[in-house]
Enzyme design. Structure first.
Site, mmCIF file in Angstrom:
data_model
loop_
_atom_site.group_PDB
_atom_site.id
_atom_site.type_symbol
_atom_site.label_atom_id
_atom_site.label_comp_id
_atom_site.label_asym_id
_atom_site.label_seq_id
_atom_site.Cartn_x
_atom_site.Cartn_y
_atom_site.Cartn_z
ATOM 1 C CG HIS A 75 -5.845 -15.319 -6.585
ATOM 2 N ND1 HIS A 75 -4.995 -14.777 -6.152
ATOM 3 C CD2 HIS A 75 -5.413 -17.060 -6.820
ATOM 4 C CE1 HIS A 75 -3.859 -15.750 -5.768
ATOM 5 N NE2 HIS A 75 -4.258 -16.897 -6.497
ATOM 6 C CE1 TYR A 204 -0.617 -5.033 -6.425
ATOM 7 C CE2 TYR A 204 -2.428 -6.546 -5.724
ATOM 8 C CZ TYR A 204 -1.793 -5.906 -6.688
ATOM 9 O OH TYR A 204 -1.704 -6.441 -8.032
ATOM 10 N N PRO A 296 3.503 -1.409 -12.733
ATOM 11 C CG PRO A 296 5.196 -2.802 -11.914
ATOM 12 C CD PRO A 296 5.038 -1.415 -12.646
ATOM 13 C CE LYS A 300 -6.545 -3.191 -14.171
ATOM 14 N NZ LYS A 300 -7.153 -4.525 -14.071
ATOM 15 C CE1 TYR A 388 -4.753 -6.071 -8.714
ATOM 16 C CE2 TYR A 388 -6.060 -8.127 -8.677
ATOM 17 C CZ TYR A 388 -4.876 -7.481 -8.626
ATOM 18 O OH TYR A 388 -3.559 -8.250 -8.342
HETATM 19 P P1 FAD Z 1 6.107 -7.480 -25.062
HETATM 20 O O1 FAD Z 1 5.878 -8.624 -24.230
HETATM 21 O O2 FAD Z 1 7.280 -6.673 -24.548
HETATM 22 O O3 FAD Z 1 6.488 -8.407 -26.336
HETATM 23 C C1 FAD Z 1 7.124 -7.437 -27.385
HETATM 24 C C2 FAD Z 1 7.933 -8.311 -28.161
HETATM 25 O O4 FAD Z 1 8.466 -7.634 -29.277
HETATM 26 C C3 FAD Z 1 9.132 -9.112 -27.358
HETATM 27 O O5 FAD Z 1 9.015 -10.480 -27.498
HETATM 28 C C4 FAD Z 1 10.381 -8.540 -27.971
HETATM 29 O O6 FAD Z 1 11.436 -9.380 -27.989
HETATM 30 C C5 FAD Z 1 9.706 -8.181 -29.495
HETATM 31 N N1 FAD Z 1 10.674 -6.935 -29.953
HETATM 32 C C6 FAD Z 1 11.073 -5.822 -29.574
HETATM 33 N N2 FAD Z 1 11.584 -5.191 -30.195
HETATM 34 C C7 FAD Z 1 11.624 -5.825 -31.729
HETATM 35 C C8 FAD Z 1 12.098 -5.541 -32.847
HETATM 36 N N3 FAD Z 1 12.748 -4.424 -33.142
HETATM 37 N N4 FAD Z 1 11.811 -6.637 -33.874
HETATM 38 C C9 FAD Z 1 11.353 -7.487 -33.586
HETATM 39 N N5 FAD Z 1 10.882 -7.826 -32.454
HETATM 40 C C10 FAD Z 1 10.727 -7.184 -31.217
HETATM 41 N N6 FAD Z 1 3.133 -6.099 -15.846
HETATM 42 C C11 FAD Z 1 2.429 -6.672 -14.696
HETATM 43 O O7 FAD Z 1 1.074 -6.393 -14.539
HETATM 44 N N7 FAD Z 1 3.074 -7.098 -13.714
HETATM 45 C C12 FAD Z 1 4.437 -7.165 -13.695
HETATM 46 O O8 FAD Z 1 5.105 -7.799 -12.833
HETATM 47 C C13 FAD Z 1 5.226 -6.938 -14.926
HETATM 48 N N8 FAD Z 1 6.684 -7.176 -14.896
HETATM 49 C C14 FAD Z 1 7.106 -6.645 -16.134
HETATM 50 C C15 FAD Z 1 8.620 -6.585 -16.000
HETATM 51 C C16 FAD Z 1 9.225 -6.242 -17.276
HETATM 52 C C17 FAD Z 1 10.608 -6.502 -17.309
HETATM 53 C C18 FAD Z 1 8.531 -5.564 -18.302
HETATM 54 C C19 FAD Z 1 9.405 -5.108 -19.226
HETATM 55 C C20 FAD Z 1 7.254 -5.666 -18.160
HETATM 56 C C21 FAD Z 1 6.443 -5.986 -17.078
HETATM 57 N N9 FAD Z 1 5.133 -5.911 -17.097
HETATM 58 C C22 FAD Z 1 4.578 -6.260 -16.071
HETATM 59 C C23 FAD Z 1 4.446 -5.589 -18.152
HETATM 60 C C24 FAD Z 1 3.846 -6.576 -18.947
HETATM 61 O O9 FAD Z 1 4.662 -7.615 -19.090
HETATM 62 C C25 FAD Z 1 3.624 -6.197 -20.531
HETATM 63 O O10 FAD Z 1 2.603 -5.124 -20.452
HETATM 64 C C26 FAD Z 1 3.392 -6.883 -21.507
HETATM 65 O O11 FAD Z 1 4.303 -7.695 -21.874
HETATM 66 C C27 FAD Z 1 3.121 -6.374 -22.912
HETATM 67 O O12 FAD Z 1 2.897 -7.236 -24.037
HETATM 68 P P2 FAD Z 1 3.354 -6.720 -25.372
HETATM 69 O O13 FAD Z 1 2.919 -7.922 -26.160
HETATM 70 O O14 FAD Z 1 2.872 -5.504 -25.705
HETATM 71 O O15 FAD Z 1 4.907 -6.524 -25.350
HETATM 72 C C1 DHB Z 2 1.927 -9.829 -10.132
HETATM 73 C C2 DHB Z 2 2.540 -8.649 -10.898
HETATM 74 C C3 DHB Z 2 2.121 -7.454 -10.504
HETATM 75 O O1 DHB Z 2 2.337 -6.478 -11.215
HETATM 76 C C4 DHB Z 2 0.970 -7.235 -9.881
HETATM 77 O O2 DHB Z 2 0.246 -6.246 -9.699
HETATM 78 C C5 DHB Z 2 0.471 -8.391 -9.121
HETATM 79 C C6 DHB Z 2 0.976 -9.600 -9.366
HETATM 80 C C7 DHB Z 2 2.965 -10.939 -10.173
HETATM 81 O O3 DHB Z 2 3.856 -10.991 -10.884
HETATM 82 O O4 DHB Z 2 2.108 -11.858 -9.786
#
Ligand code: FAD
Ligand code: DHB
Length: 394
Positions: A75, A204, A296, A300, A388
């Site tokens: 995009h 947005y 979200p 980021k 962004y």
């Molecule tokens: P995570 O992806 O959370 O990965 C952590 C991993 O550790 C998971 O697989 C979990 O199962 C595992 N784990 C947890 N505890 C333990 C343990 N005790 N022992 C072993 N394994 C464990 N960001 C956006 O920009 N847009 C969005 O729309 C958006 N939606 C989201 C929706 C949800 C429900 C959540 C929770 C987050 C969302 N985010 C979104 C944020 C984004 O997804 C996270 O910032 C991203 O997943 C971070 O990656 P990570 O690897 O740090 O953590």
């Molecule tokens: C999406 C999620 C976000 O948090 C955002 O700011 C833009 C797009 C998405 O899930 O596509």
């Protein structure tokens, strides 16, 4: 009790943990990755969808960008909408050609798991009761249970990549770090719908009834969000109500219409900002949501997780190659500059676009004035665009 030994133990197979395991593998460093859930669960977990330019470049550089390059949607602009009008922020024109790529987080996870499985990486799913000890010694230990068998890994370093409820973070004595937190008085209700996106860029939208977001996953699948009350349960949002709100909040004066289709998934996500400092203790290094959370708006979260492990992977590689511990000592301060920039940007986008319960009418006027400014001033639009798509040097 099974005893194992490795160089780096990684806890959590999200974007942070999987990417780190892959970076280390490319440097010839052995790791064991311990994940609580099963493979199918982590590969289907629907979350973020926007990759910054730097994240795209990283995934490509470490050899897992092939499907992203084929299937990801590049995009060059994004839309801000208010008072029934849509305004395009020309991301690429304003940032010297940088762009974002829409590619689901679970697709990134699938690509990384496939790569690990391909070269026989030690990826252990279904691990319970992770417990860390000896963090301030040269041989920290991770203990866990898998299939009823207690296991212990002794290693040189531990990477806590286990998300926002991090068990690794809980292993650090409270006196050793400081946290900052802000909770927002609203949540996002998100749906995935089997219908082509209604336009080919993200929108947005500010609306009197609350924020709405139009995004997508593929040319056939749309991702949509509406601001809802933080106590709302999914039962309060039957599909028909979700579509009604989306249609009202995303409507434009020129008669554009939203494509509707079968809802494949529906979930509610709470919104909060959180940072811990420092992101390390002894031989434990936290990365991604384990160390910081953003709301979200601004997309980021996953990008910060990838940026952290790029720094950590390089620092570990240097330590193993030369014995130089300076990059590891600097890990936290190197990451936190970017983290706080993203915290500010996410807070700013969130504050500008959502209705706050109980706010006075003055607040809405300020939000609209700010939106109008971002959409009409090249300086303000450039500031939004460069944040962004992601800033390289923060
Ligand atoms: P995570 O992806 O959370 O990965 C952590 C991993 O550790 C998971 O697989 C979990 O199962 C595992 N784990 C947890 N505890 C333990 C343990 N005790 N022992 C072993 N394994 C464990 N960001 C956006 O920009 N847009 C969005 O729309 C958006 N939606 C989201 C929706 C949800 C429900 C959540 C929770 C987050 C969302 N985010 C979104 C944020 C984004 O997804 C996270 O910032 C991203 O997943 C971070 O990656 P990570 O690897 O740090 O953590
Ligand atoms: C999406 C999620 C976000 O948090 C955002 O700011 C833009 C797009 C998405 O899930 O596509």
């Amino acid at each position: 009790m099974t005893r194992l030994q490795t160089q780096v133990t990684i806890v959590g197979a999200g974007p942070a943990g999987l990417t780190l395991a892959h970076i280390l593998h490319r440097h010839g460093i052995e790791s064991i990755l311990i994940e609580r859930r099963d493979r199918e669960y982590v590969e289907r977990r629907l979350r973020a969808g926007v990759l910054e330019q730097g994240s795209v470049d990283l995934l490509r550089a470490i050899g897992v960008g092939e499907r992203m390059d084929r299937e990801g949607l590049v995009h060059h602009g994004v839309h801000l909408q208010f008072e029934g009008e849509r305004h395009r922020i020309a991301l690429s024109d304003l940032t010297g050609g940088r762009a974002i790529t829409v590619y689901g987080q679970h697709e990134v996870v699938k690509d990384l798991v496939a790569a690990q499985v391909g070269y026989g990486g030690a990826l252990m799913f279904d691990c319970d009761g992770v417990h860390l000890r000896d963090l301030t010694t040269e041989h920290p230990v991770v203990r866990f249970n898998r299939g009823g068998v207690e296991q212990e890994v002794q290693c040189d370093f531990i990477a806590g990549c286990d998300g926002s409820h991090s068990a690794c973070r809980s292993a650090i004595p409270a006196a050793q770090f400081t946290t900052w937190e802000r909770k927002y008085p609203f949540s996002w209700l998100g749906i995935l719908a089997a219908v082509p996106p209604s336009l080919d860029e993200i929108v947005y939208a500010w609306h009197e009834r609350g924020f709405a977001l139009h995004s997508m996953r593929t040319p056939q699948v749309t991702r949509l969000y509406v601001q809802c009350h933080p106590d709302d349960k999914l039962e309060a949002w039957p599909d028909q109500r979700v579509w009604e709100e989306l249609k009202v909040r995303l409507a434009t004066a020129d008669g554009w219409s939203l494509n509707e289709g079968p809802v494949l998934e529906k979930s509610i996500t709470a919104m909060r900002s959180f940072v811990m400092e420092p992101m390390q203790h002894g031989r434990l290094y936290l990365a991604g949501d384990a160390a910081h959370v953003v709301p979200p708006t601004g997309a980021k979260g996953m990008n910060l997780a990838l940026a952290d492990v790029r720094v950590l992977g390089d620092a570990l590689a240097r330590w193993y190659r030369t014995g130089d511990s300076a990059p590891l000592e600097r890990y936290s301060s190197s990451c936190l500059r970017r983290v706080w920039r993203a915290e500010h940007f996410s807070w700013w986008m969130t504050s500008m676009l959502h209705r706050f319960p109980g706010e006075d009418p003055f607040q809405a006027k300020l939000q609209l004035a700010q939106l109008r400014y971002v959409c009409t001033s090249v300086a303000a639009a450039t500031s939004m665009a460069e944040n962004y798509v992601g800033l390289d040097d923060v």
